[in-house]
Every structure is written in structure tokens, then in C-alpha cells.
Write an enzyme that holds these catalytic residues in place. Structure first.
Site, mmCIF file in Angstrom:
data_model
loop_
_atom_site.group_PDB
_atom_site.id
_atom_site.type_symbol
_atom_site.label_atom_id
_atom_site.label_comp_id
_atom_site.label_asym_id
_atom_site.label_seq_id
_atom_site.Cartn_x
_atom_site.Cartn_y
_atom_site.Cartn_z
ATOM 1 N N ASP A 99 13.108 -57.438 -22.183
ATOM 2 C CA ASP A 99 13.476 -57.115 -23.560
ATOM 3 C C ASP A 99 14.635 -56.130 -23.488
ATOM 4 O OD1 ASP A 99 13.712 -56.373 -26.213
ATOM 5 O OD2 ASP A 99 11.905 -55.115 -26.203
ATOM 6 N N LYS A 131 24.015 -52.638 -27.366
ATOM 7 C CA LYS A 131 23.589 -53.944 -27.875
ATOM 8 C C LYS A 131 24.215 -54.243 -29.234
ATOM 9 C CE LYS A 131 19.364 -56.564 -28.912
ATOM 10 N NZ LYS A 131 17.890 -56.492 -28.972
ATOM 11 N N GLU A 151 13.402 -62.836 -29.968
ATOM 12 C CA GLU A 151 12.440 -61.742 -29.857
ATOM 13 C C GLU A 151 11.158 -62.046 -30.627
ATOM 14 O OE1 GLU A 151 15.839 -58.247 -29.364
ATOM 15 O OE2 GLU A 151 14.926 -58.645 -31.323
ATOM 16 N N ASP A 175 9.736 -56.868 -38.021
ATOM 17 C CA ASP A 175 10.391 -56.095 -36.964
ATOM 18 C C ASP A 175 11.321 -55.062 -37.590
ATOM 19 O OD1 ASP A 175 11.710 -55.124 -34.773
ATOM 20 O OD2 ASP A 175 12.393 -57.058 -34.026
#
Length: 517
Positions: free
Chosen positions: A10, A71, A179, A211
């Protein structure tokens, strides 16, 4: 089972996490400091390059040479809509290529020189550290393959840049999965096992993944029935994130400090970094306590800053963000044409999903159904857990073995299919755009039904061009095939289905087709 050394990664905005199959179970690998997650941070100090926990410790004292949140900028251009907004929050210097002012670089002092680095190079350093963590955990044995999770809205460019970083780190990416698919797999694997052992009936449930993490809020709906996982919709919003909750506290305490000392700490990068770090800690503490203290020595110009804030005050200041996060849930239900009563379980992911008011608002939205929120999963580790399950299944496939799972481990036994679509399957609309039908990283088997309509009167035939790829324009993707349907006064329902053999089945009242990928 022979160890085929495929790890699950992850690669998160704030933290990275890696898992491996060891001792007949999924294990999350602790790093050198004993932590099960590693900060996605790289810092340059003199002649040293630090990664992870050591680098994060430099964020306060060496902010100009410490790179974080890479990211967010991976695969981005300076012309992207969110670029300016993201860069304003960073303490380090972001520049552009000399020959291309759309490409992003970071500028740091390293080994007595001014050095420019790309987001890919920073991501490579983080992945190298993660690879080393996993290899150390299994006794130094080499690991060269990985399944890596990506956000549901990651573009093809972002995926390719992450894959390039992995390659540079000595990692072959055998699969990328969403994800939320990883979360559903981590949750659903045991559910499938329990269902198959207790009944032969096909039990269907609708599982929502909520999320609220460092890069934004997103929600996905996944239909689970026996061994079928079907992602039926997802939404995302980058204007609400854990980072934005941090910013609420940063603004509040900046104003308090400036009022108290009649100065402006925002002109000092080190002071801003120290305050930001303290606010992140306070936010986490407020999820477990009703009050949190800030104690920062020498925050600005030798002045200490000691203060506190209550949970009620914080949640009041962040009420707009909390409301915005819940909006993602209603948007998802509307997109999926579902009611809230049809949702059986909500899986909480991301550190900010721990905020009590967020959970309370979710409960209120779902009419206070106390059992709807799944709180048992570790929000920071669940994505890595799911990617590692997928990696383990792939390793078993290569060994001609299969897997089952119980509450504590994974072992060989009855088969379980957990394959994912590698690319988006879509059709071309009348304007030449690609309309996604089955998104990439959808769990296989999966299916979608859509409607074809005539675009003009007296149209003899309906043409349907099927493509695979993620480019906005259909022509920039790979053409799979073209199909012709006879015009009808009524809309034509067409179903795309991908089975366990990676065969695309196209079904309609007029004809059925099958295409092997």
C-alpha cells in the site's frame, strides 16, 4: 507452500505498508523501528539520504530538504487543476523541468549541491525502503515482485509513473489493484469462507468502502455474493481529506499564536512544519480523547507555544469538512441508483475516518443502524492486507495450489478466485470519448449492463466499438472489436461480463459474443 516472494504494498500519501505470506498467514512487516507503517517521506541531510521514520523526524528541523506527499504529485503536471492548491501546502521547493515547464521537480540541498529530483525518484526511494523492510522480515531472502494498490481515480499516467518507480526500486509489479478492491478483498475473504462452509445458498450483500485518508475522501460500492465481488460504482473528492482536517487546526493555532505574540510565524518554514506536525498529533489524539494539548518548544523566534483544544471545538471548526465527507456517501448511492437501506456494511478506511463526529454522522445518515459500521479493521493496514491476499493468491496460482482463509490464517484448500481486470473496458460515444463500462482493477468475475440508443431517426444500425485502456479519447486506447446491432424502437440493453477465464462476454437480446483476453 513454496515462498514465491510476492509482497503486497500500500503506497499511501502519508504512510506506506507492506505485507507478505509467512507462517501460513498474512503478515504485515514491521520496519527497522518496529513500526508496521513507514512514513512516505525522504529527507536529505548533508551527505545522507534518509527514508521513512528517520526522514519524518527531519520535517520540523529540515523542512526545505524533506520531501513528503509525493503520491499527490506523481504523474501530475503543473497545468493540472489541483497543482497550485497542492504546492501551496508544501514546505519544500517545487520547480519545473528546464525544457518542459509542465513537468514537476523538487529542489533540495544534498552533498553540498543543489539537486533536482523527480516524483518518480522520490517514490523509488520509498519503495526501496519498503522492499528492504519485507526482505528483512523474511530473513533477508530477495523479493522482486509485488501487487501494489492505487486509488480508484489514479490516471494511466499516475499508474505508469508508480510502476516506473517500482521498476527502478527492483520491483516487478505483477498487478495493480484499486485500494477499495483490496479493502473489500480483506473484508470479504472471510465472509466468503464462512458463507461457503455454512450454506450452499448465494448470500448477497452490498458493502460500501468509505475512505477518508490523506489525499481525499472516496467511496466505493461493492456487491458481494458467494465468490463474486462486483464493484458497481465509486466517487472521490480531493477537496476533503485528512490533510484538510490538519489544516483547520494549523490555521486555528497560527491565528492564536500570532494574536498572543503579535507576530507572523507563516514566514518561517521551520515554524510552519513544527506546528503542522503538532496538529497532526493533536488530530489523532482527539479521536481518542475529548481534549488534546499542544506543547511546542521554541516554535518561533525562541517563543514556546503551549495550548490545548477540545474535541467539540475541533469538530465544530471542521463541520464543513465532515459534511463534505458524508456528501460522498450520498453521491455514491445516487450514482449506483441505490437507497441507504440497501447498504449492508460500511468499511472504514483512512486515519481521518476515526474522527468520532465523522462516524456519528455516518451513523445518522444510515438511521443509526449500530451494526452498519465495520470498525474492527485496522484502517492503516487493511489495504496492504488486501493486496497481500491478492499477492498470495497469485503466488499460489504459480505453484498450482489454491487458498482458503479462516479468521487467523490462509492455507491451501478449496479454490477461491480473486483476479482483477488489468485495464478498463469501455465503448466509444458519439463524440469519440471513451465511456468506461468495466473499470480497471474490478474484481473478476464482474459484469455491467448499459443501454444503447439510436442517435438519429431512420438509423438502420447501431455501431458499438469496444476499447481497453484509460485514455479519455477512445481512439487513444486499444480497439478490442466492433459490433453492429439492428436499430430498434426501444433501447437495447447490453451486458459486459468478464468470467474467471478472463473472457469478455457481451450479451444482448440480438446476439452474444465472447472475446478472450
Amino acid at each position: 507452500m513454496a515462498n514465491n516472494n510476492i509482497m503486497g504494498i500500500d503506497f499511501g500519501t502519508h504512510f506506506a505498508c507492506v505485507g507478505i505470506f509467512k507462517n501460513e498467514r498474512i503478515e504485515i512487516c514491521p520496519n527497522q523501528q518496529g513500526n508496521r507503517t513507514t512514513p512516505s517521506v525522504v529527507s536529505f541531510v548533508g551527505d545522507d539520504k534518509l527514508v521513512g521514520d528517520e526522514a519524518k523526524a527531519q520535517m520540523d528541523r529540515n523542512p526545505l530538504n524533506t520531501i513528503y506527499d509525493v503520491k499527490r504529485l506523481l504523474g501530475r503536471k503543473t497545468t493540472d487543476e489541483l497543482f497550485d492548491h497542492e504546492v501551496k501546502k508544501l514546505s519544500f521547493k517545487v520547480t519545473t523541468y528546464e525544457d518542459n515547464n509542465e513537468k514537476i521537480e523538487f529542489q533540495v540541498n544534498y552533498k553540498s549541491n543543489v539537486v533536482t529530483l523527480t516524483p518518480i525518484e522520490i517514490a523509488t526511494s520509498i519503495l526501496e525502503q519498503i522492499k528492504h523492510t519485507a526482505e528483512t522480515f523474511i530473513g533477508g531472502e530477495s523479493i522482486k515482485k509485488a501487487v501494489i494498490s492505487v486509488p480508484t481515480d489514479f490516471t494511466e499516467k499516475q499508474r505508469n509513473d508508480l510502476k516506473e518507480a517500482a521498476t527502478a526500486a527492483g520491483i516487478t509489479v505483477v498487478r495493480m489493484i484499486h485500494e477499495h478492491s483490496a479493502v473489500a478483498l480483506a473484508y470479504g475473504y472471510d465472509q466468503v469462507k464462512e458463507c461457503s462452509e455454512t450454506t450452499n445458498e448465494s448470500k448477497e450483500s452490498n458493502v460500501m468502502v468509505f475512505d477518508l485518508g490523506g489525499s481525499g475522501v472516496s467511496a466505493s460500492m461493492i456487491r458481494v455474493r458467494s465468490k463474486l465481488f462486483e464493484m458497481i460504482g465509486n466517487v472521490s473528492d480531493h477537496t476533503v481529506s485528512g490533510e484538510h482536517f490538519d489544516h483547520v487546526l494549523v490555521q486555528h493555532f497560527t491565528q492564536e499564536f500570532n494574536r498572543k505574540y503579535r507576530c507572523d510565524l507563516t514566514d518561517n518554514a521551520r515554524s510552519k512544519a513544527k506546528l503542522k506536525s503538532a496538529c497532526e498529533k493533536a488530530k489523532r489524539n482527539l479521536s481518542n480523547m475529548t481534549q488534546a494539548a499542544l506543547e511546542i518548544d521554541s516554535l518561533y523566534d525562541g517563543r514556546d507555544f503551549f495550548t490545548n483544544i477540545t474535541r467539540a471545538r475541533f469538530e465544530d471548526m471542521a463541520s464543513g469538512l465532515i459534511k463534505g465527507s458524508i456528501n460522498a456517501v450520498s453521491q455514491l448511492l445516487e450514482k449506483c441508483n441505490m437507497t441507504k437501506e440497501q447498504v449492508d456494511k460500511v468499511l472504514l478506511v483512512g486515519g481521518a475516518s476515526r474522527i468520532p463526529s465523522v462516524q456519528n454522522q455516518l451513523l445518522n445518515f444510515f438511521d443509526n443502524r449500530q451494526d452498519i459500521l465495520e470498525r474492527s479493521m485496522n484502517q492503516e493496514e487493511v489495504v496492504a492486507h488486501g493486496t497481500t491476499i491478492q499477492a498470495t493468491i497469485l503466488a499460489a496460482d504459480k505453484s498450482n495450489q489454491s487458498l482458503t482463509c479462516n479468521s487467523s490464517n490462509i492455507s491451501m484448500g478449496a479454490p477461491f478466485s480473486a483476479k482483477f481486470t488489468p485495464v478498463t473496458i469501455g465503448i466509444q460515444d458519439s463524440n469519440g470519448n471513451l465511456i468506461p463500462i468495466i473499470p480497471s482493477s474490478s474484481l473478476i468475475p464482474c459484469k455491467r449492463t448499459f443501454t444503447l440508443n439510436t442517435s438519429s431517426e431512420n438509423q438502420d444500425n447501431l455501431n458499438m466499438a469496444v476499447y481497453q485502456g484509460s485514455a479519455p479519447l477512445a481512439k487513444d486506447n486499444q480497439l478490442v472489436s466492433r459490433f453492429i446491432f439492428k436499430s430498434s424502437p426501444n433501447p437495447i440493453d447490453v451486458t459486459f461480463e468478464i468470467d474467471n477465464n478472463n473472457t469478455l462476454l457481451i450479451k444482448s437480446e440480438q446476439a452474444n459474443y465472447s472475446i478472450k483476453f
